[in-house]
Structures are given as structure tokens and as C-alpha cells.
Write an enzyme that holds these catalytic residues in place. Structure first.
Site, PDB file in Angstrom:
ATOM      1  N   GLN A 177       0.802  -1.099   0.086  1.00 55.16           N
ATOM      2  CA  GLN A 177      -0.030  -0.098  -0.011  1.00 55.16           C
ATOM      3  C   GLN A 177       0.787   1.336  -0.065  1.00 55.16           C
ATOM      4  O   GLN A 177       0.353   2.410   0.128  1.00 55.16           O
ATOM      5  CB  GLN A 177      -0.844   0.143   1.112  1.00 55.16           C
ATOM      6  N   SER A 197       2.798  -5.301  -5.139  1.00 53.22           N
ATOM      7  CA  SER A 197       1.714  -5.764  -5.923  1.00 53.22           C
ATOM      8  C   SER A 197       1.460  -5.182  -6.832  1.00 53.22           C
ATOM      9  O   SER A 197       1.247  -3.835  -7.038  1.00 53.22           O
ATOM     10  CB  SER A 197       0.241  -5.996  -4.953  1.00 53.22           C
ATOM     11  N   HIS A 199      -1.263  -5.144  -9.075  1.00 49.01           N
ATOM     12  CA  HIS A 199      -2.498  -4.795  -9.476  1.00 49.01           C
ATOM     13  C   HIS A 199      -2.959  -3.669  -8.561  1.00 49.01           C
ATOM     14  O   HIS A 199      -3.884  -2.770  -8.812  1.00 49.01           O
ATOM     15  CB  HIS A 199      -3.443  -5.851  -9.453  1.00 49.01           C
ATOM     16  N   THR A 235       6.960 -21.831 -14.403  1.00 43.80           N
ATOM     17  CA  THR A 235       7.159 -20.838 -15.763  1.00 43.80           C
ATOM     18  C   THR A 235       6.900 -19.578 -15.529  1.00 43.80           C
ATOM     19  O   THR A 235       5.845 -19.130 -14.990  1.00 43.80           O
ATOM     20  CB  THR A 235       6.617 -21.466 -17.077  1.00 43.80           C
ATOM     21  N   CYS A 320      -8.965  -8.868   1.340  1.00 41.86           N
ATOM     22  CA  CYS A 320      -8.319 -10.136   1.427  1.00 41.86           C
ATOM     23  C   CYS A 320      -8.884 -10.584   2.742  1.00 41.86           C
ATOM     24  O   CYS A 320      -8.818 -11.864   2.936  1.00 41.86           O
ATOM     25  CB  CYS A 320      -6.869 -10.226   1.308  1.00 41.86           C
TER      26      CYS A 320
END
Length: 378
Positions: A177, A197, A199, A235, A320
Site C-alpha cells: 500500500q 503488488s 494490481h 514457468t 483479502c
């Protein structure tokens, strides 16, 4: 819809989408393959690691990519602990951590680690004196987030790191954040590991970024893994990582301007709020991007649904945590009574949020506060 839930996620930037499409077309190879297609993909990955090293002011060989920041938190914490002497079983943290951190701490407690939570004040700031007393030569790890995702409290990560390093203790910080919103200098702070993060800054979902200081000993959670020096199996998703990196580049460039915009919105919001609505956190030191509000007459769930009917997106806490009974963990850690904590809502800003959008939110807030107040028994 008026979107006031940017702490949960934000739309992808056009530049990030374009970067994904271009990379998916041009660098589709497996970075582990020895042919030219694999080498090209590996070159793209190396460029991304170099840029993330610059964003965080750290060595690029300490940058790793995961499926999300929650996974990055868990892998970084466990990797550092595996690198510590086995008899060090004490971890110092806070109850304001993200759900992904709290869950791994609970797991570690069941595995025999002793978890000690540093007390926080009514604004959500850690008690530095108490922290100093808790960290010693036997501490295995300190876990300290930069910005709380519910009320925006900013922790003194640099100070906490320096105290921990006096005893040779590594510190892990979730800076999700904070990155792209506040000035961040991981290299200067000296943390052993940090997590971002994609996104949250306009990149794709499904990309977490972890930094582990190459000078700090850590061991792989996955035995036999060859990808990313053993940090994470699987991968590597090069197009998503390139997209995340482009989004981060723009977020870092815009950071001072975005911060000032959020600060002005915070001031405007406080001036317009109805009487009795409490803004959580210390306005002078918290992140202006996150506004935790405690309502006098309405439960948070009620207000969230009322706003949704008016096509305004807000939340009642960290996405979350919702559904896991921990949405109010930060509020409770700050000494808030559970009944009061139920009246908590959160709104959060981006550089695109306008005062007109806040006016629409405040109108719904006023409407529902008045309605519920009139229904209260005399």
C-alpha cells in the site's frame, strides 16, 4: 460507477495492457529454454529486474516474481526463516499486518515459533519503545508492514530495521500500500525483504514482486526448484511481469503528484464529513490514499450496500480479509470496541478521484446517517 476502493485494486493502465499484448506476441518463449525464443524472454525478464532494482534502490539480483503479493509475503518470510539458525524461534510483528502475513504467522505459531505482536497506539502506530524491548539476539525475524490497508497508518520501517540490525535480525516489510504512493527507498532502509503488488498500481492481477537482499542468507521453500534461484517454482509469466513493470514505472513517476492530489482530497473529505463521523489514524502522518471512517449510527455493511445502490464502490475493510472474520483486526488492535468497529468503512483514492465523486459519497453518507438516526429508539 464511482470507484472509491482503490486500496483493493485499480483498473489496469492502458500502457500496461499495451505492454502485455506486445510482449505476449514478441516474447512468448520460456525463460529456461536455451534457444533464441527463450533467450529473448530471458532478456525481457532481466530488463524488468533491472527496472525494479531502480524503483526500490536495490540490487536487481534480489528481485523475484510471484503469482501475487500474498504468495510473495509467505515465500519471503519462510525463505528468510529457513536461512536463520534453527534455534531462533521468536518472530516480532504487529496485528495490523495483511491477511497473507497474519495467516503465515499463525501457521508458524503452530509449527513452534513464538509470535510477539508489538502494541500500537490509537492511531495504529507501533510503540517504538516496546518494539526495542522485544527485539534481541534470539529474534529470528521482524515482520513490519509499511502502510496499513484499513486506516493508512504508516509504520517507521527504517527505524525498526536499524534497531533490528543492531542484533543482526532481518526485517521483512509488506510495502504493497506504499509503493507508488509514498517515497520508498528499500536500499536506504536496509530491509532484508519487501513485497509489492502489480494490481495496486495499475498492473495486471497475478503478479507479486519480492525483493530479498542477496547479502542475507535465505533458503528455498521448494526443494529442487531451479526457477528464480529456487525462490518460486513454475514457468515465469514474462508478459504479465513486463506489464507490471510498465505500470510501476508510471506509478513511480507520478508519485509526488499523486500524493499531493490525495492529500488535498483528504482535507476536502474531512471538511465535508457529517458530524459524528470519525476519521481513523493520524491525519498528519498517515497515507492520504486510505481513509478509514467510523460512523456514529450505521453499520459498515449497511453503508456499503447503500453506496452500492447509488453506484458508489466502497469497502468495509481489506478485501483479502473479508469472509475470514479479520476485517476489523486493525481496529481491534488499536483498542476500538467491537461494536464500534462494526461501523467502520473504508474509502481509498487514486490520482483520478475527484472532489465531485466525494460529494456524491458524502450525499449518500448524509442521507443514510439521518435515516438511521431517526430510527433510533428515544
Amino acid at each position: 460507477m464511482i470507484y472509491l476502493d482503490s486500496a483493493a485494486t485499480v483498473p489496469m493502465r492502458k500502457e500496461a495492457i499495451d505492454a502485455y499484448v506486445e510482449t505476449a506476441n514478441n516474447a512468448f518463449g520460456n525463460t529456461q529454454s536455451l534457444h533464441d525464443a527463450g533467450s529473448l524472454a530471458a532478456d525481457y525478464l532481466a530488463s524488468c529486474k533491472k527496472l525494479w532494482g531502480q524503483f526500490l534502490n536495490v540490487r536487481q539480483d534480489g528481485i523475484y516474481f510471484t503469482g501475487n503479493a500474498s504468495e510473495a509475503n509467505q515465500l519471503a518470510i519462510r525463505s528468510l526463516l529457513k536461512g536463520r539458525p534453527e534455534h531462533y524461534r521468536s518472530i516480532v510483528s504487529t496485528q495490523l499486518e495483511h491477511a497473507s502475513v497474519l495467516s503465515v504467522l499463525h501457521e508458524l505459531e503452530r509449527e513452534g515459533y513464538e509470535i510477539t505482536y508489538v502494541p500500537v497506539d490509537c492511531f495504529g502506530r507501533v510503540d517504538l519503545d516496546a518494539y526495542e524491548r522485544l527485539v534481541d539476539e534470539e529474534t529470528a525475524l521482524v515482520v513490519m508492514q509499511l502502510v496499513n490497508s484499513e486506516m493508512g497508518a504508516v509504520q517507521p520501517v527504517e527505524q525498526c530495521t536499524k534497531i533490528a540490525l543492531q542484533f543482526g535480525v532481518p526485517l521483512h516489510s509488506d510495502i504493497v500500500q506504499g509503493f507508488g504512493k509514498l517515497p520508498v527507498d528499500i536500499g536506504l532502509w536496509g530491509v532484508a525483504s519487501a513485497v509489492c503488488s502489480a494490481h495496486k498500481v495499475g498492473g495486471p492481477k497475478g503478479v507479486g514482486i519480492a525483493y530479498l537482499d542477496p547479502s542475507v542468507h535465505w533458503e528455498s521453500v521448494y526443494e529442487g526448484t531451479t526457477h528464480q534461484n529456487g525462490f518460486r517454482a513454475g514457468t515465469i509469466d514474462v508478459p504479465a511481469i513486463v506489464s507490471a513493470t510498465i505500470a510501476a514505472k508510471h506509478a513511480v513517476m507520478e508519485q509526488p503528484e499523486s500524493y499531493e492530489h490525495a492529500r488535498k482530497l483528504q482535507c476536502y473529505l474531512i471538511e465535508q464529513l457529517p458530524a459524528g463521523v470519525i476519521v481513523t489514524g493520524d491525519i498528519k502522518s498517515k497515507s492520504p490514499f486510505i481513509q478509514g471512517l467510523v460512523l456514529p449510527h450505521v453499520e459498515g455493511q449497511w453503508m456499503m450496500l447503500a453506496c452500492n445502490r447509488a453506484q458508489i464502490a466502497i469497502s468495509t475493510g481489506t478485501a483479502c480479509k473479508i469472509g475470514y472474520g479479520e476485517a476489523m483486526s486493525a481496529m481491534l488492535a488499536m483498542g476500538t470496541e467491537s461494536d464500534t468497529a462494526k461501523k467502520f468503512i473504508r474509502i481509498s483514492f487514486t490520482k483520478h478521484t475527484s472532489s465531485n465523486e466525494l460529494d456524491a459519497f458524502i450525499h449518500v453518507l448524509n442521507e443514510n446517517q439521518s435515516t438511521q438516526k431517526n430510527r433510533l429508539p428515544i
